[in-house]
Structure formats: structure tokens, C-alpha cells
Design a protein around this motif. Structure first.
Motif, short mmCIF file in Angstrom:
data_model
loop_
_atom_site.label_atom_id
_atom_site.label_comp_id
_atom_site.label_asym_id
_atom_site.label_seq_id
_atom_site.Cartn_x
_atom_site.Cartn_y
_atom_site.Cartn_z
N ASP A 20 -43.30 79.61 60.77
CA ASP A 20 -42.60 78.95 61.89
C ASP A 20 -41.25 78.19 61.49
OD1 ASP A 20 -44.62 78.94 63.38
OD2 ASP A 20 -45.77 77.41 62.49
N ALA A 21 -41.01 78.24 60.41
CA ALA A 21 -39.51 77.57 60.15
C ALA A 21 -39.35 77.72 58.40
CB ALA A 21 -39.51 76.10 60.32
N ILE A 22 -38.04 77.67 58.06
CA ILE A 22 -37.65 78.03 56.62
C ILE A 22 -36.61 76.97 56.49
CG2 ILE A 22 -36.53 79.61 55.12
CD1 ILE A 22 -37.44 81.89 56.68
N ARG A 23 -36.75 76.63 55.08
CA ARG A 23 -35.80 75.40 54.47
C ARG A 23 -35.51 76.12 52.99
NH1 ARG A 23 -39.94 70.82 54.26
NH2 ARG A 23 -40.57 70.81 51.97
N ILE A 24 -34.20 75.92 52.71
CA ILE A 24 -33.82 76.09 51.28
C ILE A 24 -33.38 74.90 50.41
CG2 ILE A 24 -32.22 77.66 49.95
CD1 ILE A 24 -32.20 79.27 52.32
N HIS A 25 -33.92 74.50 49.20
CA HIS A 25 -33.53 73.60 48.59
C HIS A 25 -32.46 74.34 47.58
CE1 HIS A 25 -37.31 70.76 48.92
NE2 HIS A 25 -36.68 71.03 50.03
N LEU A 90 -34.58 79.09 70.41
CA LEU A 90 -34.40 77.96 69.61
C LEU A 90 -35.57 78.13 68.43
CD1 LEU A 90 -34.57 74.99 72.10
CD2 LEU A 90 -32.71 75.91 71.03
N ASP A 91 -36.66 78.54 68.58
CA ASP A 91 -37.71 79.01 67.34
C ASP A 91 -36.91 79.85 66.25
OD1 ASP A 91 -37.50 81.13 69.40
OD2 ASP A 91 -39.84 81.40 69.02
N GLN A 92 -36.28 80.79 66.75
CA GLN A 92 -35.90 81.84 65.68
C GLN A 92 -34.52 81.00 64.94
OE1 GLN A 92 -34.08 84.46 68.29
NE2 GLN A 92 -36.10 85.87 68.37
N LEU A 93 -33.84 80.32 65.37
CA LEU A 93 -33.01 79.26 64.53
C LEU A 93 -33.61 78.40 63.37
CD1 LEU A 93 -30.49 77.83 67.41
CD2 LEU A 93 -30.31 80.02 65.96
N LEU A 94 -34.70 78.14 63.50
CA LEU A 94 -35.54 77.58 62.49
C LEU A 94 -35.98 78.29 61.44
CD1 LEU A 94 -37.54 75.17 64.60
CD2 LEU A 94 -35.57 74.32 63.61
N LEU A 95 -35.45 79.82 61.33
CA LEU A 95 -35.99 80.67 60.60
C LEU A 95 -34.92 80.96 59.57
CD1 LEU A 95 -38.55 82.93 62.69
CD2 LEU A 95 -38.98 81.09 60.83
N LEU A 96 -33.64 80.33 59.77
CA LEU A 96 -32.55 80.87 59.09
C LEU A 96 -32.13 80.09 57.89
CD1 LEU A 96 -30.14 81.22 62.37
CD2 LEU A 96 -31.53 83.12 61.54
N GLY A 97 -32.87 78.91 57.70
CA GLY A 97 -32.74 78.59 56.43
C GLY A 97 -30.94 77.83 56.50
N GLU A 98 -30.79 77.44 57.60
CA GLU A 98 -29.45 76.95 57.77
C GLU A 98 -29.47 75.45 58.23
OE1 GLU A 98 -25.69 76.02 57.15
OE2 GLU A 98 -26.19 78.21 57.00
N PRO A 99 -28.84 74.58 57.74
CA PRO A 99 -29.13 73.23 58.29
C PRO A 99 -28.65 72.83 59.43
CG PRO A 99 -28.59 72.90 55.76
CD PRO A 99 -28.49 74.39 56.32
N GLU A 100 -27.26 73.63 60.00
CA GLU A 100 -26.41 73.37 61.26
C GLU A 100 -27.34 73.93 62.26
OE1 GLU A 100 -24.20 71.46 63.35
OE2 GLU A 100 -24.10 71.40 61.30
N ALA A 101 -28.19 75.11 62.00
CA ALA A 101 -29.02 75.62 62.81
C ALA A 101 -30.09 74.62 63.25
CB ALA A 101 -29.76 77.01 62.43
N VAL A 102 -30.53 73.99 62.49
CA VAL A 102 -31.65 72.89 62.71
C VAL A 102 -31.07 71.68 63.48
CG1 VAL A 102 -33.33 71.11 61.64
CG2 VAL A 102 -32.70 73.33 60.52
#
Length: 369
Positions: A20-25, A90-102
Motif C-alpha cells: 500500500d505504501a513504501i518509505r525509505i529510512h 495518488l495511491d501509486q505515488l505512495l509507492l515511490l519512497g519519495e517524501p515529496e510524492a507523499v
């Protein structure tokens, strides 16, 4: 340049599970994914500079999700932060691991409560919380109270008065925080004028600290029970405990404003409160022009003035004060804004010629039985 074979395999498996979403530390080089079964994570194994490798990871995600290996176009920052984002991806943008997309998702007009949940998981940031609470779908959904509670907890760490005002106004919207939290904010507002502005903006008719109904108010309600004249209705509202609490709070804010933002926002709130006295709308008038306007105002409302004055001879003064306060706007503040952008004592000296008459009119409207 490609990802390491291990990372490429693990990321492809992760994406095949349709997260559903991706984030990168970035500090730990760890990629997390939110799925229906919980969180998944991939420990990245860069074979080059971390920043360069993260760019490859995001390009790989973008190529898989959007069919474009170029990654999220962060140069569109201003555009997306204004909410000008297509709502079909919008849902696809949350899979990019890009803060600005969030951020782009959190600003989008088409944001839903579910997308807000995913965006919050991807980036739990106070600015994002405020952006999302500006959306009615989020405020009325499950995420509204979650975001509001976070902002209340984070509020002591906000140093900018404008951010404090906005935050308090957001969290005080109906159904977001408990009565206990609201009372706690009210107590803290004794030391923070910016908090009081948030109260005035969000709940001008339901402020804490209301007194008992005055005898004058009870008599007024009984006397004008069936009168639906807009001015009478506004005066009835003003004489009520809620209206008197508004006056006390507005006076407290203007007693020692610390920034121009507090002054300008308070002036706008006061004008909106008394808007029924000015159905033609607020014009760009100076304080002198508003004062001069009052000289002819009674002539236009002779029958109303006569009826109200017969009830109580103070009403003529009340109506003229209400009329002046309804016209407050940029024209009143222009001399101050032109002369100085300073805060503190210098600003107060600049703004006193404007605020003193305003405070005097607010004081005249208070009822002391």
C-alpha cells in the motif's frame, strides 16, 4: 547502473505483494513496505555512494509503479503542494519512497481517509498532518482524530506563531480531540496568544470559560423573541455568554500581540464575527473612513435604532461599534504593514493607533450587570 542482484530480487518480490505504501529510512538504508499483512522491510546493500544508490532504488520503484524510470518529478513541488495533482494515481505515488510524492498526496483534493492512513504511515510529519486535516474527507474519517492528537502532542515544539494558530484552529474542529484536550489547550493559551487566535477562529461561538447569562441578555431574548432582523439576531448572539466570551478573548489577544500575523488574523476573525452588520462585504477602508462612515449609519436604520433604544439606551453605541468592527480589514492595517515588519515592542508602538480604537469598541460591547 543496476541495483545489487540481492536487492533487485527482494524488491521485485516485495512489489509483487502489492504494498500500500513504501518509505525509505535513508540513515539506515532500510526500505519498508506497508501491506495488508503488516510491514515488510528490505535492508539495502549499496555497492556505491548511498545517495547514488537510493536514486537507483527510487528509479526502479518508479519504473515498476509508473512505467517511468525517471522517478518522481520533485521540481513540481510548488504545483503539487497547491493540490494540483491528478487524482487517478495518488495511491501509486505512495509507492515511490519519495517524501515529496507523499506531500503531493497529502495536498491533493482527492485525498481519502484510506490514502491519508497510508500517507501518514509513509511520512508522519506535522506539516503533512495539517495539510491532510484541511481535507473534509480526512477530518470526518478515522484519520482525523489520529492526526489531531499528534498535532496536539507536537504543538509545544512549534515555535512559529502562525503555525501555532493554524494548528490549534485545525484540531479544535468538531469531533477531533476530547473535551479534556480542549480544556488543556485553553489553559495553555493563557501564555500563548497564538493559541487564543486558534480558538477564536475555530470555535468563536463555543469558547471555554463562559460566564452566566446576564439579566440584560435574558430580557433581550424575551423582548425580541420573534424578531428575525439580522442585526437583532447578531446583537442577541453578542449579548449571550458565548458572545461575551468572544469579546473577552478577542481583547486578550489584542492586549499584547507579539507578531503581525496575530494582529492580521485576529482582525479578520473579528470582522467575520460581525459580518451580518455589513451585508455588502468588507471594503478596503482605513480606520478613519470606518469611523466617518458611522456618522451616517444611524440615519439608514432609524426604525431599528428607535426600537432598540427604547429597549436600552446603550444599543445605539453597540450597533455603531459592531458596524465598525465588521469593516476591519487590510485597509485598517496598511499603515502598520507599510511602516514596519518588526515584532515585539516596536511593532506594538506601530499598531497601537489601530488596535486601541478596536479594543475600545470591543470593550464597549461587554455587558456588566
Amino acid at each position: 547502473m543496476e541495483l545489487s542482484s540481492e536487492d533487485a530480487l527482494r524488491l521485485n518480490v516485495l512489489l509483487a505483494n502489492k504494498p500500500d505504501a513504501i518509505r525509505i529510512h535513508e540513515s539506515t538504508m532500510t526500505l519498508y513496505a506497508l501491506t495488508d499483512k503488516g510491514e515488510m522491510q528490505v535492508q539495502l546493500t549499496p555497492d556505491c555512494n548511498d545517495d547514488r544508490y537510493l536514486k537507483r532504488v527510487r528509479e526502479m520503484l518508479s519504473g515498476h509503479v509508473l512505467g517511468s524510470p525517471g522517478g518522481y518529478p520533485v521540481y513540481l513541488q510548488r504545483w503539487t503542494r497547491m493540490g494540483q495533482m491528478r487524482e487517478d494515481n495518488l495511491d501509486q505515488l505512495l509507492l515511490l519512497g519519495e517524501p515529496e510524492a507523499v506531500v503531493a498526496v497529502s495536498c491533493a483534493a482527492g485525498l481519502t481517509d484510506e490514502l491519508a492512513r497510508r500517507a501518514w504511515w509513509a511520512m508522519d510529519d506535522a506539516d503533512n498532518a495539517r495539510r491532510m486535516l484541511a481535507n473534509e474527507a480526512v477530518r470526518s474519517g478515522d484519520m482525523g482524530p489520529v492526526l489531531a492528537d499528534y498535532l496536539v502532542e507536537h504543538l509545544p515544539f512549534e515555535s512559529e506563531p502562525d503555525v501555532q494558530m493554524t494548528t490549534v484552529a485545525f484540531v479544535l474542529q468538531p469531533g477531533l480531540i476530547s473535551d479534556e484536550a480542549k480544556q488543556d489547550l485553553w489553559k495553555r493559551s493563557r501564555r500563548k496568544n497564538s493559541y487564543l487566535v486558534g480558538f477564536l477562529e475555530s470555535c468563536p461561538n463555543d469558547l471555554p470559560g463562559q460566564g452566566d447569562a446576564s439579566d440584560l441578555y435574558r430580557r433581550f431574548v424575551e423582548h425580541f423573541d420573534n424578531d428575525d432582523n439580522a442585526v437583532v439576531v447578531q446583537l442577541k448572539k453578542l449579548l449571550s455568554p458565548q458572545g461575551q466570551a468572544f469579546l473577552h478573548t478577542a481583547e486578550a489577544v489584542l492586549a499584547k500581540p507579539s507578531t503581525q500575523e496575530i494582529v492580521t488574523r485576529s482582525i479578520d476573525i473579528i470582522a467575520r464575527y460581525f459580518a451580518p452588520l455589513r451585508p455588502e462585504g468588507v471594503e478596503d477602508l482605513t480606520l478613519e473612513q470606518l469611523t466617518g462612515e458611522l456618522e451616517s449609519y444611524p440615519d439608514e436604520q432609524q426604525s431599528l435604532f428607535a426600537k432598540l433604544t427604547e429597549f436600552d439606551d446603550r444599543t445605539a453605541g453597540w450597533l455603531t461599534s459592531m458596524r465598525l468592527l465588521s469593516g476591519l480589514g487590510y485597509g485598517v492595517l496598511r499603515p502598520m504593514l507599510r511602516d514596519s515588519t518588526a515584532i515585539g515592542s516596536l511593532m506594538r508602538r506601530k499598531v497601537e493607533p489601530v488596535l486601541n480604537p478596536v479594543k475600545e469598541h470591543l470593550k464597549q460591547l461587554r455587558v456588566e450587570d
